[in-house]
Design a protein around this motif. Structure first.
Motif, short mmCIF file in Angstrom:
data_model
loop_
_atom_site.label_atom_id
_atom_site.label_comp_id
_atom_site.label_asym_id
_atom_site.label_seq_id
_atom_site.Cartn_x
_atom_site.Cartn_y
_atom_site.Cartn_z
N THR A 158 2.44 10.85 1.83
CA THR A 158 2.31 11.81 0.72
C THR A 158 3.65 12.38 0.26
O THR A 158 3.69 13.30 -0.56
N GLU A 194 -5.15 19.14 4.07
CA GLU A 194 -5.14 18.12 5.12
C GLU A 194 -3.98 18.36 6.10
O GLU A 194 -4.16 18.21 7.31
N TRP A 216 -7.54 8.34 3.18
CA TRP A 216 -6.52 8.92 2.30
C TRP A 216 -5.75 7.85 1.53
O TRP A 216 -5.37 8.07 0.37
N LEU A 256 -4.40 17.82 -0.42
CA LEU A 256 -3.39 17.28 0.49
C LEU A 256 -2.80 18.37 1.37
O LEU A 256 -2.58 18.16 2.57
N LYS A 285 -5.85 8.83 -2.30
CA LYS A 285 -4.64 9.57 -2.68
C LYS A 285 -4.53 9.77 -4.18
O LYS A 285 -4.18 10.86 -4.65
#
Length: 316
Positions: A231, A203, A188, A200, A192
């Protein structure tokens, strides 16, 4: 050894022969002959097929002998330059290395040597590396030499397309596999910028599903914490994640802190630790963080009482 003639080489001694030596190593005659020939060829800097063959024998009996790996690389580089087909020559060397690799799973010199060969290769491919990596991780899913090399390959080839699915399979097989969780975060970190908000969010759901299966698993909670922090600027999931973590704490944060015997059991001490860490980042919720750390210290994780007290002191 019978393939080449070494009769013109005088082996160099591998022992000092100092009188009354404190602890003399009892080498076999075969070992002294092999290492003596090798020392002689290295001193001559002979870069030849027979020298290459000799390094194979040395690596067979002493695979952690890093000097011989360096010597072999110099031989390969020299012979490759004289080859009409450098790709085939290096592929043959990689084939030899595959067998050595499978027989020496804990040898870190092998992985440095593989990296050097790939850097030298005119047309290296990740596809060729994946089978041996899979075999090695199937044999020992926590082998950090192999995981480090896999990370290196992803970066070297700039190819991360296999990693998410691969770690999913490993986590499905062993939800406690911290190496797989760590490698998933590595994926990630490098994906990203091209990941969508939907990916995301998916996830986050993946992580929570795995925590639901095993609430008291430090690997998945640590991963959730890292993924949320990583994130945070891209996708806001704080409220959802806090509600999720709270569901494993039996509402103890709403109860007065009394004696440990009066406090109910909870599904996950790591959920409480997650909440404490989350709340400690915001001055408005630091009182909640202090309470959570106190609960960990007196009831839910007293073995790390000094750590929790240290965190309380920082927040005070």
């Amino acid at each position: 050894m019978e393939e080449y003639d070494y009769s013109d080489i005088t082996p160099l001694p591998i022992q000092t022969d100092v009188q009354d030596e404190l602890c003399r190593i009892m080498y076999t005659e075969e070992y002294k002959q092999l290492m003596g020939l090798t020392r002689a060829l290295i001193s001559m800097n002979e870069l030849s097929p027979r020298a290459l063959q000799l390094t194979s024998q040395v690596i067979h009996v002493a695979p952690a002998f890093y000097t011989i790996w360096n010597y072999r690389f110099n031989i390969v580089r020299h012979m490759m330059a004289e080859s009409d087909d450098t790709t085939s020559y290096l592929n043959k060397e990689l084939d030899w290395l595959d067998e050595v690799t499978l027989n020496n799973p804990k040898n870190y010199q092998i992985w440095s040597y593989r990296q050097s060969l790939l850097k030298l290769h005119p047309s290296p491919t990740l596809k060729r590396e994946l089978p041996v990596l899979k075999l090695m991780i199937d044999d020992d899913s926590k082998n950090y030499h192999v995981w480090s090399y896999r990370k290196w390959c992803c970066l070297f080839f700039n190819d991360f397309q296999h990693e998410l699915a691969y770690t999913t399979d490993l986590i499905q097989s062993d939800i406690y596999n911290n190496s797989a969780w760590t490698h998933r975060m590595f994926y990630w970190v490098n994906a990203k910028d091209v990941a969508s908000e939907v990916e995301l969010a998916d996830e986050f759901q993946f992580i929570m599903d795995k925590i639901q299966l095993v609430p008291q698993n430090i690997s998945s909670w640590t991963y959730l914490r890292g993924f949320q922090e990583f994130t945070h600027d891209t996708i806001q999931q704080d409220e959802k994640v806090v509600q999720f973590a709270t569901s494993f704490t039996a509402d103890v944060l709403s109860l007065p802190i009394g004696s440990p015997q009066d406090l109910p059991g909870i599904e996950s001490s790591y959920a409480l630790e997650f909440l404490a860490n989350h709340w400690s980042a915001d001055p408005a919720s630091r009182d909640s963080a202090v309470k959570a750390y106190n609960l960990l210290a007196i009831k839910y994780d007293p073995i790390r009482k000094n750590l929790w007290q240290h965190k309380i002191n920082i927040l005070s």
